[in-house]
Design a protein around this motif. Structure first.
Motif, mmCIF file in Angstrom:
data_model
loop_
_atom_site.group_PDB
_atom_site.id
_atom_site.type_symbol
_atom_site.label_atom_id
_atom_site.label_comp_id
_atom_site.label_asym_id
_atom_site.label_seq_id
_atom_site.Cartn_x
_atom_site.Cartn_y
_atom_site.Cartn_z
ATOM 1 N N THR A 1 40.673 55.784 57.593
ATOM 2 C CA THR A 1 41.616 56.837 57.212
ATOM 3 C C THR A 1 40.822 58.028 56.701
ATOM 4 O OG1 THR A 1 43.203 55.144 56.497
ATOM 5 C CG2 THR A 1 43.611 57.405 55.780
ATOM 6 N N GLU A 2 41.061 59.190 57.293
ATOM 7 C CA GLU A 2 40.371 60.409 56.859
ATOM 8 C C GLU A 2 41.330 61.303 56.090
ATOM 9 O OE1 GLU A 2 37.833 62.435 59.661
ATOM 10 O OE2 GLU A 2 37.694 60.626 60.895
ATOM 11 N N THR A 3 40.861 61.825 54.963
ATOM 12 C CA THR A 3 41.604 62.815 54.187
ATOM 13 C C THR A 3 40.726 64.067 54.128
ATOM 14 O OG1 THR A 3 40.653 62.291 52.015
ATOM 15 C CG2 THR A 3 42.518 60.923 52.758
ATOM 16 N N PRO B 1 48.776 54.811 49.346
ATOM 17 C CA PRO B 1 47.643 55.189 50.208
ATOM 18 C C PRO B 1 47.519 54.207 51.362
ATOM 19 C CG PRO B 1 47.009 55.310 47.897
ATOM 20 C CD PRO B 1 48.340 54.632 47.951
#
Length: 123
Positions: free
Chosen positions: A12-14, A119
């Protein structure tokens, strides 16, 4: 017993970091999530609180954690236990990699926007 192959780890990229989930309730676990955080240099996470305790072990680099107004500097080899419901924000100048474990599921509360979210790396 579950085996989660590296090819099955969920990424998961933020805007601030990349989280790679190695185990979670939806990925071979039950009530515990474990993930790797990779934060690039000159980044800061949002000011938030989690509704569960988290344990962070820093593998590389360093970070400054503002924990309810107290600044703590963590470097490779250090472990930080973050209590539930405590305001926090992570900053890094050089970047870091850490492994994190937390009860799951859990919810993050963004203290600036008021948003609450589960999240995706913890579910």
């Amino acid at each position: 017993m579950s085996v989660i192959r590296s090819t099955d780890a969920r990424r998961t990229e933020t805007p601030n970091a990349v989280m790679t989930t190695h185990a979670s309730p939806t990925q071979g676990g039950t009530g515990l999530a474990m993930w790797r955080v990779e934060m690039q240099p000159a980044r800061s996470g949002p000011r938030h609180a989690m509704d569960t305790e988290q344990v962070w072990t820093f593998l590389t680099g360093s970070a400054v954690v503002d924990l309810n107004g107290e600044e703590l500097t963590l470097t490779a080899g250090d472990t930080l236990v973050l209590p539930a419901d405590t305001p926090r924000r992570l900053h890094t100048t050089e970047g870091f990699t850490a492994v994190v474990a937390s009860p799951a599921p859990s919810t993050a509360h963004n203290l600036d926007s008021g948003d609450k979210v589960a999240p995706p790396w913890i579910v």
